[in-house]
Design a protein around this motif. Sequence first.
Motif, short mmCIF file in Angstrom:
data_model
loop_
_atom_site.label_atom_id
_atom_site.label_comp_id
_atom_site.label_asym_id
_atom_site.label_seq_id
_atom_site.Cartn_x
_atom_site.Cartn_y
_atom_site.Cartn_z
N CYS A 77 0.97 -1.26 0.07
CA CYS A 77 -0.07 -0.09 -0.06
C CYS A 77 1.17 1.26 -0.18
CB CYS A 77 -1.06 -0.15 1.11
SG CYS A 77 -2.17 1.40 0.90
N CYS A 90 -3.44 3.86 4.72
CA CYS A 90 -3.71 3.02 3.37
C CYS A 90 -5.11 3.26 3.09
CB CYS A 90 -3.51 1.63 3.70
SG CYS A 90 -3.85 0.71 2.01
N LEU A 138 -5.44 -0.18 -3.76
CA LEU A 138 -4.86 -0.07 -2.42
C LEU A 138 -5.14 -1.18 -1.44
CD1 LEU A 138 -4.76 3.57 -1.94
CD2 LEU A 138 -2.89 2.34 -2.90
#
Length: 515
Positions: free
Chosen positions: A73, A99, A131
């Motif tokens: 991430c 994240c 992500l």
Amino acid sequence: MSSPYNSGVAFLTIIWLLRFASSINVKPNILVFLTDDLDVELGGLEPLQKTRRWISDHGIHFSNSFVSTPICCPSRSSTLTGLYQHNTKVFNNSVGGNCNSQRWQNGPETRTYATELKKAGYVTMYSGKYLNTYGSKASGGLEHVPLGWDFWSGLVGNSKYYNYTLSINGKAEHHGDSYEEDYLTDVIGRKAQSFLSHFQSINSTSPFLMVLAPPAPHAPFTPAPQYANHFLNHTAPRTPAFNHKSTGSTQKHWLIQTQPQLMSPEVIATVDEAFRNRWRTLLSVDDLVDGVLKTLEQFDRLKDTFVVFTSDHGYHLGQFGLPLDKRQLYDTDLRVPLLVRGPGIHTNTTKGNVVTNIDLAPTLVELGTGHVPVDMDGTSFVQLMMTESNFITPPQPQHSFLVEYHGEDGAHGVDQQCKAITDQHMVECEAQFGCKCQDARNNTFSCVRTFSQSEDTVYCHFQDDAGFIEMYNLKQDPFQLHNIASGMTPEVKSIYEEKIQILKECHGRDECFQA
Ligand SMILES: *[C@@H]1O[C@H](CO)[C@@H](O)[C@H](O)[C@H]1NC(C)=O
Ligand SMILES: *[C@@H]1O[C@H](CO)[C@@H](O)[C@H](O)[C@H]1NC(C)=O
Ligand SMILES: *[C@@H]1O[C@H](CO)[C@@H](O)[C@H](O)[C@H]1NC(C)=O
Ligand SMILES: *[C@@H]1O[C@H](CO)[C@@H](O)[C@H](O)[C@H]1NC(C)=O
Ligand SMILES: *[C@@H]1O[C@H](CO)[C@@H](O)[C@H](O)[C@H]1NC(C)=O
Ligand SMILES: *[C@@H]1O[C@H](CO)[C@@H](O)[C@H](O)[C@H]1NC(C)=O
């Protein structure tokens, strides 16, 4: 130094832009393949034969391409924005570490290469893993479509091959486990094909940006059925660091010294099977690249398209007794493949110049707009791709870059079967890998990597109780077997400490580009 490039290079760029503009008269399309956990050190490009034929045989293979943080991430966030971790403030794979958090969505995500290219008239499309926490409740659910994307099919959560959900422009599309309908790498290929057909049928004269992010070769390494028995005779490469025990004055940080320090034959067999399955999943990536580039050629758009093939970070399999993961400061984890083809750039060329993932966003923005964003930390490498030179381009120009990593704890925890491990700050410990823990809260470090004609070193400082230091001279020790930190004088250490400090505080290209 105010700018990394001199006016001679700027002049070459103008020549190139003129040549480029007169030859195609439109902005180039941009196509990016972003793989997940694909190494370069352990032969990750080998199974990708069609990919290499399509891209690097007609373009550039960057042989010194790195990421600025070896974890999904944070690295993906840096690649999107052209910012170092200390500026994205995305520290780990959890919403709590930023994240895909609200703070990310309201901040760095509002200014990515996609938002810039869309502003410049590009039609933009993203398909695949985004992500790690994308789509989670805590980050706005799958209704959140990141700014900058016109056609969005983002994967909810972390990489999977079956049984997952995509957000199709904010609406859920569930997938089960039929190979024909659901195998994610192939689904991404079909999304790409329908985007291109749509584009062709409306006769669009707009340029496009298409980003395809397959789950491969990330765990759970599920191959397509037709590839499940490939590479039967292959094993993970026995590099000099494979199951190498660090001892004495050249030893490595504490996590590597935890028990078991070496892998048993059973663990090695499991690592070898993971290696084979990783390569098998890559055969589907090879088909994805082949299919999309064939279609572009058919539609007569390939000649106007820049194609980039890369990864979010590398991977290790058995190095220093660590079974398999990333999150380490070694080249296995930091080096990534980078292949580029496109109008006006070299063909069939290997370039040894150092480039990092934060350089990609400014490069794509320059390709699409002609302007280089100076508030991104990375440096565009467009000019490097256009500059005439021979097939192989040593020596390295001077370049230093920063690596930042924040160790994780808690979230993934310790396998129930690993009863001996009770420390809450140690994670990624699994019985099938001998309960070797592969991350911990204090596996937190910053490094400076320095390249010049005479130097190729990495100096890393851990934020742990020992303030542990690792230093490698990669010219003499490319496999990083010998930590030479204990032999460094305080004066030499302070030079690298100072470099790290300057880089950790840098904002924008002019401060972050260190020769
Ligand atoms: C997908 O989910 C179904 C239903 O829960 C399950 O039976 C199947 O084993 C799963 N397949 C994979 C590959 O995870
Ligand atoms: C597509 O564009 C070309 C060139 O602008 C034009 O000649 C052609 O007629 C167009 N086709 C359609 C189906 O609109
Ligand atoms: C694998 O190795 C065995 C034994 O050396 C050999 O007989 C076989 O042909 C090999 N298979 C492949 C696909 O290379
Ligand atoms: C690429 O270059 C290598 C050697 O430099 C050569 O052997 C090969 O044929 C070239 N391939 C193409 C497609 O031009
Ligand atoms: C991620 O980072 C945040 C902020 O530093 C921290 O609170 C959280 O515990 C971290 N998550 C993991 C899994 O380490
Ligand atoms: C790092 O953290 C681990 C786990 O909490 C602990 O056992 C170890 O002593 C720490 N080591 C250093 C050098 O900070």
